[in-house]
Design a protein around this motif. Structure first.
Motif, PDB file in Angstrom:
ATOM      1  N   TRP A 217      -6.991  21.844 -26.043  1.00  0.00           N
ATOM      2  CA  TRP A 217      -7.061  23.280 -25.744  1.00  0.00           C
ATOM      3  C   TRP A 217      -8.413  23.905 -26.085  1.00  0.00           C
ATOM      4  O   TRP A 217      -8.802  24.881 -25.474  1.00  0.00           O
ATOM      5  CB  TRP A 217      -5.931  24.040 -26.441  1.00  0.00           C
ATOM      6  N   TYR A 218      -9.142  23.317 -27.056  1.00  0.00           N
ATOM      7  CA  TYR A 218     -10.431  23.921 -27.384  1.00  0.00           C
ATOM      8  C   TYR A 218     -11.395  23.787 -26.216  1.00  0.00           C
ATOM      9  O   TYR A 218     -12.055  24.736 -25.823  1.00  0.00           O
ATOM     10  CB  TYR A 218     -11.031  23.286 -28.644  1.00  0.00           C
ATOM     11  N   LYS A 219     -11.459  22.580 -25.654  1.00  0.00           N
ATOM     12  CA  LYS A 219     -12.407  22.351 -24.561  1.00  0.00           C
ATOM     13  C   LYS A 219     -11.875  22.849 -23.226  1.00  0.00           C
ATOM     14  O   LYS A 219     -12.633  23.280 -22.376  1.00  0.00           O
ATOM     15  CB  LYS A 219     -12.747  20.860 -24.476  1.00  0.00           C
ATOM     16  N   HIS A 220     -10.561  22.791 -23.040  1.00  0.00           N
ATOM     17  CA  HIS A 220     -10.003  23.089 -21.725  1.00  0.00           C
ATOM     18  C   HIS A 220      -9.593  24.540 -21.527  1.00  0.00           C
ATOM     19  O   HIS A 220      -9.568  25.023 -20.410  1.00  0.00           O
ATOM     20  CB  HIS A 220      -8.815  22.164 -21.427  1.00  0.00           C
ATOM     21  N   ASP A 221      -9.236  25.228 -22.596  1.00  0.00           N
ATOM     22  CA  ASP A 221      -8.788  26.617 -22.459  1.00  0.00           C
ATOM     23  C   ASP A 221      -9.733  27.606 -23.123  1.00  0.00           C
ATOM     24  O   ASP A 221     -10.190  28.557 -22.497  1.00  0.00           O
ATOM     25  CB  ASP A 221      -7.381  26.773 -23.063  1.00  0.00           C
ATOM     26  N   ILE A 222     -10.035  27.352 -24.392  1.00  0.00           N
ATOM     27  CA  ILE A 222     -10.812  28.336 -25.148  1.00  0.00           C
ATOM     28  C   ILE A 222     -12.273  28.359 -24.701  1.00  0.00           C
ATOM     29  O   ILE A 222     -12.823  29.421 -24.416  1.00  0.00           O
ATOM     30  CB  ILE A 222     -10.669  28.067 -26.664  1.00  0.00           C
ATOM     31  N   ALA A 223     -12.901  27.187 -24.597  1.00  0.00           N
ATOM     32  CA  ALA A 223     -14.314  27.140 -24.207  1.00  0.00           C
ATOM     33  C   ALA A 223     -14.568  27.814 -22.851  1.00  0.00           C
ATOM     34  O   ALA A 223     -15.451  28.672 -22.757  1.00  0.00           O
ATOM     35  CB  ALA A 223     -14.819  25.699 -24.214  1.00  0.00           C
TER      36      ALA A 223
END
Ligand SMILES: *[C@@H]1O[C@H](CO)[C@@H](O)[C@H](O)[C@H]1NC(C)=O
Ligand SMILES: *[C@@H]1O[C@H](CO)[C@@H](O)[C@H](O)[C@H]1NC(C)=O
Ligand SMILES: *[C@@H]1O[C@H](CO)[C@@H](O)[C@H](O)[C@H]1NC(C)=O
Length: 366
Positions: A217-223
């Protein structure tokens, strides 16, 4: 001839013994990255495997195994003198809490979000507020053992350390209001902090660059959400596959007003970058000790002693200098960031700098 032969065998035997001893010793000092220490130093992480980092020791063997901070480096002051440092920090904290010009940045309500951060060790009457990137998993393991769900740190399955339904280390938020109030006013309370900007760099590296644990989720949603809103050059947008830049992250973090809505969408993941004040409410909750990551060699044994558990658990030797603040790293990360963005970021994190006595980043703002 016979003498030389015997020599040979003696030598071989001695080598065998040395090898055996080395193998035995290496079992205890093999280094491996521990989940909340994403950073490696010199290709090797200093933290011993999570299972060994803090090892409960029987009282009888304590004399031999309890690490003394003075053993690690002659430069560090002995733990006995540390009480005055802890008191100095406490006084600074309460005076900054009273400073009305920092009020917005230092005062928060004791919300469910804060109560979710605090773990309860009823057996030893300890509350521990979790702040990422300072070795917290190790403290949690110790408290799990002290609570009695597992006999030793080694026996806690890795997947249960963060499963607070099953590991016998409840969150304060799971208790009734009067149970919460009682514990907040009577238990020993502590948490650990580190330099606010170094912490943000560490979170950025761990969550957006390396992301060693599988947390897509950090790379795919938040970033992508941060890039869409904060990347300056929209020509770069097509390149967003290359990931979040530290500059995007800094602009997002420093945008006090614009952040609110995004942070609500990001949910719990924001614990890696919201202020310590927001995580632990240090002006509302009277913590007994606020440890500093930079002086963990002194703080860890002090906390164990102050919490009355130093006879039950010990903290392993920390190689000297490994937790030290690295100004070069901070300069390097901020070298491409505009003064305006750095000022905004500092404005947002100034409460943490002041509350915990970290010098402001003047060297970045000339
Ligand atoms: C309160 O904080 C501000 C901003 O850091 C500082 O300039 C001021 O001196 C502080 N006031 C007191 C009374 O410490
Ligand atoms: C503090 O918070 C109040 C109310 O939310 C706001 O109006 C004010 O601008 C804030 N002050 C600072 C210095 O951020
Ligand atoms: C500090 O950080 C710089 C840049 O990342 C690195 O090259 C250096 O080795 C670090 N120093 C220490 C003592 O870890």
């Amino acid at each position: 001839m016979g003498g030389a032969m015997r020599h040979h065998w003696l030598l071989l035997g001695a080598c065998g013994w040395v090898l055996l001893i080395l193998m035995f010793v290496s079992k205890f000092i093999t280094f491996r990255a521990v989940d909340d220490y994403g950073e490696r130093v010199g290709g090797q992480s200093w933290t011993v495997p999570g299972t060994k980092m803090i090892r409960p020791v029987p009282v009888s063997s304590l004399q031999k195994t309890a690490p003394k901070p003075s053993d690690q480096s002659s430069a560090v002051p002995p733990v006995t003198g540390w009480q005055s440092e802890v008191e100095r920090r406490s006084e600074l904290l309460s005076s900054v809490c009273k400073n009305s010009s920092l009020r917005n940045l230092t005062h928060v309500s004791i919300s469910k979000f804060v109560l979710d951060r605090i773990f309860v060790c009823d057996k030893r009457k300890i509350l521990f507020c979790q702040t990422p990137k300072v070795g917290n998993t190790q403290w949690k393991k110790v408290l799990i053992v002290l609570n009695g769900a597992f006999p030793t740190v080694e026996e806690i399955p890795e997947n249960l350390v963060h499963d607070h339904e099953k590991n016998g280390l409840p969150r304060l938020s799971s208790l009734k209001p009067q149970e919460i109030t009682h514990r907040l006013s009577t238990y020993f309370k502590f948490f650990i902090v580190r330099d606010p900007f170094e912490r943000l760099i560490s979170a950025f590296k761990d969550k957006f660059v390396k992301n060693p644990r599988f947390e897509p989720w950090y790379k795919h949603d938040i970033a992508p959400a941060i890039i869409r809103k904060y990347r300056k050059s929209h020509r770069d947008n097509e390149l967003s596959a290359s990931g979040l830049h530290f500059e995007d992250f800094v602009r997002y973090l420093g945008d006090a007003d614009g952040r609110h809505r995004m942070d609500r969408q990001f949910g719990e993941h924001i614990i890696h970058w919201v202020t310590y004040a927001e995580l632990c409410a240090p002006c509302e909750i009277h913590y007994n000790v606020v440890g500093h990551h930079e002086t963990l060699e002194q703080d860890a044994p002090h906390i164990l002693k102050a919490a009355g558990i130093d006879q039950l658990v010990s903290y392993p030797a920390i190689p000297p200098g490994i937790t030290r603040y690295n100004r070069t790293k901070v300069e390097r990360y901020f070298s491409g960031i505009s003064q305006r963005d750095i000022r905004r970021l500092y404005a947002r994190y100034q409460g943490d700098f002041s509350l915990f006595g970290y010098p402001g980043p003047d060297f970045l703002l000339n």
